[in-house]
Design a protein around this motif. Structure first.
Motif, short mmCIF file in Angstrom:
data_model
loop_
_atom_site.label_atom_id
_atom_site.label_comp_id
_atom_site.label_asym_id
_atom_site.label_seq_id
_atom_site.Cartn_x
_atom_site.Cartn_y
_atom_site.Cartn_z
N GLU A 156 -8.78 48.85 129.98
CA GLU A 156 -9.83 48.82 128.96
C GLU A 156 -9.84 47.48 128.25
O GLU A 156 -8.82 46.78 128.20
CB GLU A 156 -9.58 49.90 127.90
CG GLU A 156 -9.67 51.31 128.42
CD GLU A 156 -9.33 52.34 127.38
OE1 GLU A 156 -9.97 53.39 127.41
OE2 GLU A 156 -8.42 52.11 126.54
N TYR B 286 -13.60 49.69 125.68
CA TYR B 286 -14.59 49.66 126.76
C TYR B 286 -13.86 49.77 128.09
O TYR B 286 -12.91 49.03 128.34
CB TYR B 286 -15.39 48.35 126.70
CG TYR B 286 -16.20 48.23 125.43
CD1 TYR B 286 -17.46 48.79 125.34
CD2 TYR B 286 -15.68 47.57 124.32
CE1 TYR B 286 -18.18 48.70 124.17
CE2 TYR B 286 -16.41 47.47 123.14
CZ TYR B 286 -17.66 48.04 123.07
OH TYR B 286 -18.38 47.97 121.91
N ARG C 180 -14.01 49.48 135.24
CA ARG C 180 -14.14 50.29 136.46
C ARG C 180 -14.37 49.37 137.65
O ARG C 180 -15.28 48.54 137.62
CB ARG C 180 -15.30 51.27 136.33
CG ARG C 180 -15.11 52.27 135.22
CD ARG C 180 -16.21 53.32 135.20
NE ARG C 180 -16.08 54.15 134.02
CZ ARG C 180 -17.05 54.38 133.16
NH1 ARG C 180 -18.24 53.87 133.35
NH2 ARG C 180 -16.82 55.14 132.10
N VAL D 247 -17.26 47.55 131.63
CA VAL D 247 -18.47 48.31 131.29
C VAL D 247 -18.68 48.14 129.78
O VAL D 247 -18.06 48.80 128.97
CB VAL D 247 -18.33 49.80 131.67
CG1 VAL D 247 -19.60 50.56 131.32
CG2 VAL D 247 -18.00 49.95 133.13
N GLU E 48 -22.41 53.19 124.73
CA GLU E 48 -22.37 54.62 125.06
C GLU E 48 -21.14 54.98 125.90
O GLU E 48 -20.73 56.13 125.94
CB GLU E 48 -23.62 55.04 125.85
CG GLU E 48 -24.94 54.70 125.23
CD GLU E 48 -25.36 53.26 125.48
OE1 GLU E 48 -25.30 52.76 126.62
OE2 GLU E 48 -25.76 52.63 124.49
N GLU E 49 -20.59 54.02 126.62
CA GLU E 49 -19.44 54.26 127.49
C GLU E 49 -18.10 54.02 126.79
O GLU E 49 -17.05 54.38 127.32
CB GLU E 49 -19.51 53.36 128.73
CG GLU E 49 -20.66 53.67 129.65
CD GLU E 49 -20.49 55.00 130.37
OE1 GLU E 49 -19.36 55.34 130.74
OE2 GLU E 49 -21.50 55.70 130.54
N ARG F 275 -14.99 54.37 124.19
CA ARG F 275 -14.35 55.50 123.53
C ARG F 275 -13.75 55.01 122.21
O ARG F 275 -13.30 53.86 122.10
CB ARG F 275 -13.27 56.12 124.42
CG ARG F 275 -12.04 55.31 124.56
CD ARG F 275 -10.88 56.08 125.23
NE ARG F 275 -9.72 55.21 125.31
CZ ARG F 275 -8.86 55.01 124.32
NH1 ARG F 275 -9.01 55.63 123.18
NH2 ARG F 275 -7.85 54.18 124.47
#
Length: 64
Positions: free
Chosen positions: A30, A40, A43, A48, A52-53, A55
């Motif tokens: 992350e 963020y 991946r 990403v 919205e992605e 946490r």
């Protein structure tokens, strides 16, 4: 083929919420925005950077 995140991108990427620098957490894969309290995901070696992605970091208020 295993790809890893290119850490040189940290010089160019900023948090989309606060526009501040990010730090890389290789164990969690992350990018962390301490100021926004968001993590963020990375991946397939790609950050990403979508709000919205992200946490929320545990115990921190988020600035969405």
């Amino acid at each position: 083929m295993s790809r890893s995140f290119d850490q040189s991108l940290l010089e160019k990427l900023v948090c989309p919420v606060t526009r501040t620098r990010l730090r890389y957490d290789p164990e969690a894969q992350e990018l962390i925005s301490d100021k926004a309290g968001l993590a963020y995901p990375i991946r397939n070696a790609t950050a990403v950077m979508l709000i919205e992605e992200a946490r929320p970091l545990d115990g921190q208020p988020t600035q969405k």
